[in-house]
Design an enzyme around this catalytic site. Sequence first.
Site, PDB file in Angstrom:
ATOM      1  CG  ASP A  42      42.647 -21.868  -6.854  1.00 17.35           C
ATOM      2  OD1 ASP A  42      41.678 -21.369  -6.260  1.00 17.35           O
ATOM      3  OD2 ASP A  42      42.953 -23.072  -6.771  1.00 17.35           O
ATOM      4  CB  SER A  90      40.552 -25.622  -5.377  1.00 18.04           C
ATOM      5  OG  SER A  90      40.517 -24.230  -5.289  1.00 18.04           O
ATOM      6  CB  THR A 143      44.438 -26.523  -8.646  1.00 10.42           C
ATOM      7  OG1 THR A 143      43.474 -25.774  -7.911  1.00 10.42           O
ATOM      8  CG2 THR A 143      44.234 -26.335 -10.134  1.00 10.42           C
ATOM      9  CD  GLU A 263      46.402 -23.761  -8.555  1.00  8.30           C
ATOM     10  OE1 GLU A 263      45.280 -23.636  -8.065  1.00  8.30           O
ATOM     11  OE2 GLU A 263      47.306 -24.413  -7.995  1.00  8.30           O
ATOM     12  CG  ASP A 268      41.665 -19.783  -3.579  1.00 11.06           C
ATOM     13  OD1 ASP A 268      40.440 -19.542  -3.578  1.00 11.06           O
ATOM     14  OD2 ASP A 268      42.204 -20.572  -2.776  1.00 11.06           O
ATOM     15  CG  HIS A 272      40.367 -18.313   0.715  1.00 10.79           C
ATOM     16  ND1 HIS A 272      39.165 -18.860   1.105  1.00 10.79           N
ATOM     17  CD2 HIS A 272      40.792 -19.052  -0.335  1.00 10.79           C
ATOM     18  CE1 HIS A 272      38.884 -19.902   0.318  1.00 10.79           C
ATOM     19  NE2 HIS A 272      39.851 -20.028  -0.566  1.00 10.79           N
ATOM     20  CG  HIS A 311      36.670 -21.429  -6.976  1.00  6.44           C
ATOM     21  ND1 HIS A 311      37.223 -20.397  -6.252  1.00  6.44           N
ATOM     22  CD2 HIS A 311      37.474 -22.503  -6.746  1.00  6.44           C
ATOM     23  CE1 HIS A 311      38.285 -20.822  -5.604  1.00  6.44           C
ATOM     24  NE2 HIS A 311      38.469 -22.106  -5.900  1.00  6.44           N
ATOM     25  CG  HIS A 404      35.891 -20.967  -3.066  1.00  2.00           C
ATOM     26  ND1 HIS A 404      36.215 -22.252  -3.408  1.00  2.00           N
ATOM     27  CD2 HIS A 404      37.013 -20.426  -2.543  1.00  2.00           C
ATOM     28  CE1 HIS A 404      37.486 -22.483  -3.114  1.00  2.00           C
ATOM     29  NE2 HIS A 404      37.990 -21.392  -2.580  1.00  2.00           N
TER      30      HIS A 404
HETATM   31 ZN   LIG Z   1      40.027 -21.331  -2.306  1.00  2.38          ZN
END
Ligand SMILES: [Zn+2]
Length: 445
Positions: A42, A90, A143, A263, A268, A272, A311, A404
Amino acid sequence: MLARFLFLTLLTFLSACSQTPAPAEHKHESTEPRNIIFMIGDGMGSNYLTAYRYYLAEGQHQQIKPTIYDQLWTGMSSTWPDDQTLVTDSAASATALATGVKTFNAAISVDQQHLPIGTMMQQAKRLGKANGIVASSQINHATPAAFLAHNKSRRNMDAIADHYFDIRIDGQLVPDVMFGGGLRHFIRDDRNLVAEFQAEGYQYADSWQQLSQLNRAPALALLADSGLPSVLNQELESPLQLMTEKALELLSPHPQGFVLMVEGSQIDWCGHANDIACAMTEMHDFALAIETAKAYVDANPDTLLIITADHETGGLSLGADGIYEWRADLIYGVQFTVRELTRRFIDVEAQDIAKQWRQYTSLPLTDEQLTMITDAQHDRDSLYWVLNQLINDATRTGWTTTGHTAADVPVLAYGAGAEQFTGFMDNIDIGKRIMQLIDASASRQ
Ligand SMILES: [Zn+2]
């Protein structure tokens, strides 16, 4: 015009008939995988793979060489959602990957009319294959949710957890293996899904010790209340690898094969947070899980391993502020995520800050930087961004957003059918091709 169209159609039909099918079809048939391991990093833009390559080289005091990611790289994918933003979340991207259909941001496998879209796990179950999900976030986070549930909003996490139990395919529960976090969504005041799964014959674990003792599917492991702890802040080198090993062990005996989604959820979250040490340790966690999956393919060549991202997160840049340098070597000294460092530094007396900063990050601290910290200690948020800046400045790491980006993401593939995932593709192509392979494999059995 019509005549020309008919003629071209006829021509296509005739040329299709006149092709000698033998070699091509035979080759195609032999590459249909019985098992599919679909891994999603992710937020894992291609810049994260680059960063991990240099990070790993520094950590191992070796020359720069291809990582497991570099070795498996086959193509790139676009990720735009079905709205005007170009930047996906996501949920929309996971829906594309899990169903082969684009939708709007926040949607969990529903279309613009909020109608459910069939997922590859539901398809696998219908065709007699086992399936599983593994995540380092809550297992009902966006996800994994898109593989098992339908909801107009990823935020409805209790309703999503309910779907894991309530949706039936030909009378059967869908998931055979579910490993990750999210306990508080499964044991609630209004419902105890753990007890409901157990009543349906699921083995259950809520600790790493118990996970290791699971010995058959179906099985559920909820190893944290919400997401698992950041890899950087805890002792296990790769929690994701442990869960992936166990999932493969439990799914492997299924006579008609399986589809497993794994995942690396928190790459991710580090993006962030604009937290490079956090991101690199989550990339390492994911890399070790990929090593396990690749070893499984080597031992079971009728298996496809496909890896991509939903992404890119953060607009990560290796080099910043016009300086031609990225200090991957300094990342290793950072012992905790910036969030954890913030927790530790909020109450530290001024005279102890420099010593503790060196202890936790191995980075020097100038008097000016010390003042920045003491000035920010009144407020957790301000302190967070000061500590964050100190690490990003030292390592020359840049970020353009705490959200993102629309950057294309890498596609990696290995094993049976891997050749179908080369070159440039869109995220729905990945979902569609996997679902075609599941269909093709089931129809041969
Ligand atoms: Zn995210």
